[in-house]
Design a protein around this motif. Structure first.
Motif, mmCIF file in Angstrom:
data_model
loop_
_atom_site.group_PDB
_atom_site.id
_atom_site.type_symbol
_atom_site.label_atom_id
_atom_site.label_comp_id
_atom_site.label_asym_id
_atom_site.label_seq_id
_atom_site.Cartn_x
_atom_site.Cartn_y
_atom_site.Cartn_z
ATOM 1 N N CYS A 181 26.013 56.286 34.410
ATOM 2 C CA CYS A 181 25.015 56.950 33.558
ATOM 3 C C CYS A 181 23.736 56.132 33.449
ATOM 4 C CB CYS A 181 25.594 57.242 32.179
ATOM 5 S SG CYS A 181 26.267 55.804 31.314
ATOM 6 N N ARG A 229 31.612 65.587 38.660
ATOM 7 C CA ARG A 229 30.273 66.143 38.897
ATOM 8 C C ARG A 229 29.341 65.863 37.713
ATOM 9 N NH1 ARG A 229 30.614 70.290 43.028
ATOM 10 N NH2 ARG A 229 28.995 71.486 42.001
ATOM 11 N N PHE A 230 29.270 64.606 37.335
ATOM 12 C CA PHE A 230 28.381 64.154 36.264
ATOM 13 C C PHE A 230 28.258 62.638 36.384
ATOM 14 C CE2 PHE A 230 32.670 65.055 34.579
ATOM 15 C CZ PHE A 230 33.096 63.769 34.256
ATOM 16 N N ILE A 240 24.439 64.186 39.671
ATOM 17 C CA ILE A 240 25.662 63.405 39.819
ATOM 18 C C ILE A 240 25.334 61.985 40.264
ATOM 19 C CG2 ILE A 240 27.893 63.243 40.984
ATOM 20 C CD1 ILE A 240 27.632 66.264 41.612
ATOM 21 N N ASN A 274 23.258 69.557 36.912
ATOM 22 C CA ASN A 274 23.760 68.402 36.179
ATOM 23 C C ASN A 274 23.922 67.277 37.191
ATOM 24 O OD1 ASN A 274 24.889 66.799 34.171
ATOM 25 N ND2 ASN A 274 26.956 67.523 34.584
#
Length: 401
Positions: A199, A234-235, A222, A220
């Motif tokens: 992140c 998938r994030f 990845i 969103n």
């Protein structure tokens, strides 16, 4: 984002808007549509060039646009945006931009549909074939009730066909959007280090994108690593990157209404043999796409040839994960598709100059040390003589061996 300068021609937005509307009229005639109403955000933008208020979910109930074969587009925009649109969208007359209430209740839907009907009547449409691209059940039922002498038909296919072939000005924007995506890839790679979180890396990419004028991410986005590459997360989680991890980055965004979409998978440190084997199979599949995505060939031919690479390398169990590619433009993912035609019933079509596809071969093998999920994704423009790769960020040399 490029500056407006006096020493070179860049994007001619006036020309682009005019060409899009004229192409839409041409395809409306081909589909025998006397009038067209659009509710999808990307189709409204294509018709009117209205920059939407982006939401994390898709709304069909806040905006609408409509036109006849000969008339000018009419825009209904969510009421909070109407003053801004009238003040800035100088290519439309102020009276052509009208406030739209949120059509989430039957009474509001009824009121707004009546206004849409009056707008089409102003342009001379009272009967014939009316194309509608999407809508809630209530919206479609109200349209049928208000147009008893009309045939309400699918209008989405018309807009899909219009958008599929880009004009020269649209292509300029697609190139620019893809360049920014490549800068985002470099930004991500620059921030990969032992202990960095997925992140955290995506946060740096988003800062980069918005600083270059991106309106919104392509999806969103990845950034994932290690075991979270297969099965694919998938994030961007809070997982910390470790030596030997694959780092999988699917990045892109919307620049002046046009989306980029690119994926690169790299290794942090030294790759193991299985990671290299997976990567080289995906790379070979992408090279087959590069070779065949040209005028005269079909999506079926490209799909079969690419899937045969997966079979050759023995990755059938982990390589058939959905569409091989999709058209891209004013939407981040749209038809026509390059997919599993035999099993899903997709249409077979020939590639034409001006089409742009995001092609994304992947093999996702679980339980590989450091992760076994690999995808490479390139945005590819079909040209008169072949193709042009718009996503120019290099592949991972360590994984290629």
């Amino acid at each position: 984002m490029n500056f407006a300068v006096d020493w070179v021609d860049r994007v001619d937005f006036v020309k682009m808007r005019e060409m899009r509307v004229e192409r839409l009229r041409k395809i409306m005639r081909k589909h025998n549509l006397d009038a067209l109403i659009t509710f999808r955000a990307e189709n409204i933008r294509y018709m009117t060039n209205m920059r939407p208020l982006w939401w994390p979910i898709s709304f069909l109930s806040r905006n609408a646009s409509m036109m006849t074969q000969e008339g000018r587009p009419i825009l209904y925009v969510t009421s909070g945006d109407a003053p801004r649109c009238r003040a800035t969208m100088t290519w439309m007359k102020p009276e052509e931009i009208r406030p739209c209430a949120t059509m989430e209740e039957p009474g509001i839907v009824d009121s707004m549909i009546k206004q849409f009907v009056e707008s089409l009547k102003e342009q001379g449409f009272t009967q014939g074939r009316l194309g509608v691209d999407a809508g809630t059940f209530v919206m479609l039922e109200k349209l049928k009730a208000e147009f008893p002498n009309c045939e309400i038909v699918d209008g989405d296919a018309c807009v899909i066909e219009a958008k599929a072939v880009k004009n020269d000005e649209e292509i300029k924007l697609m190139r620019e959007s893809s360049i920014i995506a490549s800068i985002g890839q470099q930004t991500a790679i620059d921030h990969i280090r032992t202990g960095a979180r997925n992140c955290e890396i995506l946060g740096e990419v988003m800062k980069c994108f918005y600083s270059f004028g991106m309106e919104v991410p392509q999806c969103n986005l990845i950034v994932t690593s290690g075991e979270e590459t297969a099965p694919l997360h998938r994030f961007a989680s809070d997982r910390k990157i470790l030596p030997g991890d694959l780092v999988f980055m699917d990045l892109g965004g919307c620049f002046n209404g046009y989306f980029s979409d690119t994926t690169r998978t790299v290794v942090h440190g030294k790759a193991n043999d299985m990671q290299k084997r997976i990567y080289n199979a995906v790379y070979e599949e992408m090279m087959v796409v590069h070779e065949l995505l040209k005028p005269g060939n079909t999506n079926e031919e490209v799909n079969i040839a690419a899937r045969n690479v997966i079979k050759k390398h023995g990755f059938e169990e982990w390589g058939f994960h959905g569409v091989l590619g999709h058209s891209i433009g004013v939407s981040g993912l749209e038809a026509p598709l390059i997919g599993e035609i035999a099993s899903t019933g997709g249409d077979v079509f020939e590639f034409e100059p001006g089409m742009i596809f995001s092609c994304e071969p992947a093999i996702l093998v679980p339980n590989v040390p450091g992760g076994g999920g690999v995808r490479i994704e390139d945005t590819i423009l079909v040209t008169e003589t072949g193709n042009e790769i718009l996503s120019r960020y290099p592949y991972c040399e360590e994984l290629l061996g």
